[in-house]
Write an enzyme that holds these catalytic residues in place. Structure first.
Site, mmCIF file in Angstrom:
data_model
loop_
_atom_site.group_PDB
_atom_site.id
_atom_site.type_symbol
_atom_site.label_atom_id
_atom_site.label_comp_id
_atom_site.label_asym_id
_atom_site.label_seq_id
_atom_site.Cartn_x
_atom_site.Cartn_y
_atom_site.Cartn_z
ATOM 1 N N ASP A 48 0.858 -1.190 0.000
ATOM 2 C CA ASP A 48 0.000 0.000 0.000
ATOM 3 C C ASP A 48 0.884 1.228 0.000
ATOM 4 O O ASP A 48 1.891 1.271 0.719
ATOM 5 C CB ASP A 48 -0.930 0.042 1.210
ATOM 6 C CG ASP A 48 -1.898 1.218 1.125
ATOM 7 O OD1 ASP A 48 -2.878 1.121 0.353
ATOM 8 O OD2 ASP A 48 -1.663 2.233 1.793
ATOM 9 N N HIS A 90 -6.144 4.612 5.696
ATOM 10 C CA HIS A 90 -5.267 5.502 4.928
ATOM 11 C C HIS A 90 -3.898 5.691 5.585
ATOM 12 O O HIS A 90 -3.184 6.643 5.274
ATOM 13 C CB HIS A 90 -5.935 6.867 4.678
ATOM 14 C CG HIS A 90 -7.194 6.760 3.876
ATOM 15 N ND1 HIS A 90 -7.214 6.289 2.574
ATOM 16 C CD2 HIS A 90 -8.480 7.037 4.190
ATOM 17 C CE1 HIS A 90 -8.446 6.288 2.137
ATOM 18 N NE2 HIS A 90 -9.234 6.727 3.089
#
Length: 331
Positions: free
Chosen positions: A26, A163
């Protein structure tokens, strides 16, 4: 939790054609355009059956405005002392080497990583990628949408810091393991795609880190969007007609979007414009392609697409098509 993972029975058959290892990745970025930069990255290395081997996380100084601070939480002050991408490239390479890159909407993560390596005059050590959106479709998972949080909820994985690259990678690793095992059990062919590293790069100018506009939240862009709004220029290419399934998109094609997307809609449209496509706000007989993750919905665009026979693809397929758009024919 990763510590409570269950191993597959040793006697269970495992497809010989499956990869021998995975790198679940990610990245958080300054935005989604081709000149945006990585601000943090995380990698969970998994073995052939999806068991976690180790994990790694780093901040990255993007050498520019950090973008949506209210999303990733990384300000200029935090990033100013972080290493530059060339300084972490060797370690990143060691984490990716010889493994299939796994990401949620992998075409985006791969694109950002490939461009960072090209800027550093290096080649990303990735030859194949696997998108967990595409895998969930292959498995027929009953997800409400294609967001990571929906995939996580389906497998009972708890998100702690959305996030944040390390936590997003952890969540994806935990959700990928049962997905991989379900695919192996049912004999599902993994949706692996080839990765072609960039070999050269030319940057456009971008605000340097620390030069943030006053008046925006945390010094970034206005809340609700990832960059200042602006009118898009007209597409310079003529419409070559409808998209033909199984073939490439072509510059000038009219693209319409409908419904929920895992990537911010404005930024997804930006990528289409940068590829030379015409983003249409409505659907007509001239529309080349409709992009929607819910082709069975009753939205006006989906209904018109059925009426007009307009081709329809989902967001993941569209992302793959964007990677190889055919140039417009010479006038």
């Amino acid at each position: 939790m990763l510590e409570d993972r269950q191993t597959a029975p040793s006697a269970a058959p495992w497809p010989a054609a499956y990869p021998q290892g995975y790198a679940v990745v990610d990245v958080e970025t300054t935005g989604l355009a081709r000149d945006d930069r990585i601000v943090s990255a995380a990698v969970y290395r998994l073995d052939a059956r999806g068991e976690v081997e180790d994990h790694w996380y780093t901040l990255v100084n993007p050498e520019r405005d950090p973008g949506p601070v209210w999303i990733h939480g990384l300000t200029s002050d935090v990033l100013e002392g972080a290493p530059l991408f060339p300084e972490i490239a060797e370690e990143f390479t060691a984490r990716l080497q010889g493994r299939v890159l796994v990401a949620h909407n992998a075409v985006f993560d791969w694109g950002m990583i490939a461009r960072e390596y090209a800027r550093a005059e290096r080649e990303a050590p990735v030859r194949q990628r696997l998108c967990t959106i595409a895998l969930s479709k292959e498995l027929g998972l009953p997800l409400a949408n294609h967001k990571l949080e929906s995939l996580a909820a389906h497998f009972g994985v708890v998100q702690q810091r959305a996030h944040h690259a390390l936590d997003d990678a952890r969540v994806l690793a935990e959700a990928f393991r049962p997905s991989l095992r379900a695919a192996a059990r049912d004999g599902v062919r993994l949706p692996l795609l080839e990765c072609r590293p960039l070999t050269e790069w030319s940057d456009r100018s971008a605000p340097r880190i620390g030069r943030q506009s006053g008046g925006y939240p945390s010094g970034g862009y206005p809340s609700g969007s990832w960059r200042p709004s602006r009118k898009r220029p007209a597409c310079p290419y003529p419409n070559p007609g409808r998209y033909e399934p199984g073939r490439q998109l072509k510059q000038g094609m009219r693209i319409a979007f409908s419904g929920d997307t895992s990537v911010e809609r404005d930024l997804l449209e930006d990528r289409a414009v940068e590829a030379g496509l015409h983003v249409a706000t409505s659907l007509s007989r001239l529309t080349s392609l409709l992009v929607t993750n819910d082709p069975d919905s009753g939205t006006s665009k989906v209904v018109k697409a059925r009426q007009f026979g307009t081709p329809v693809v989902d967001e993941a397929a569209f992302g793959q098509l964007l990677g190889n758009v055919e140039p417009a024919s010479d006038a």
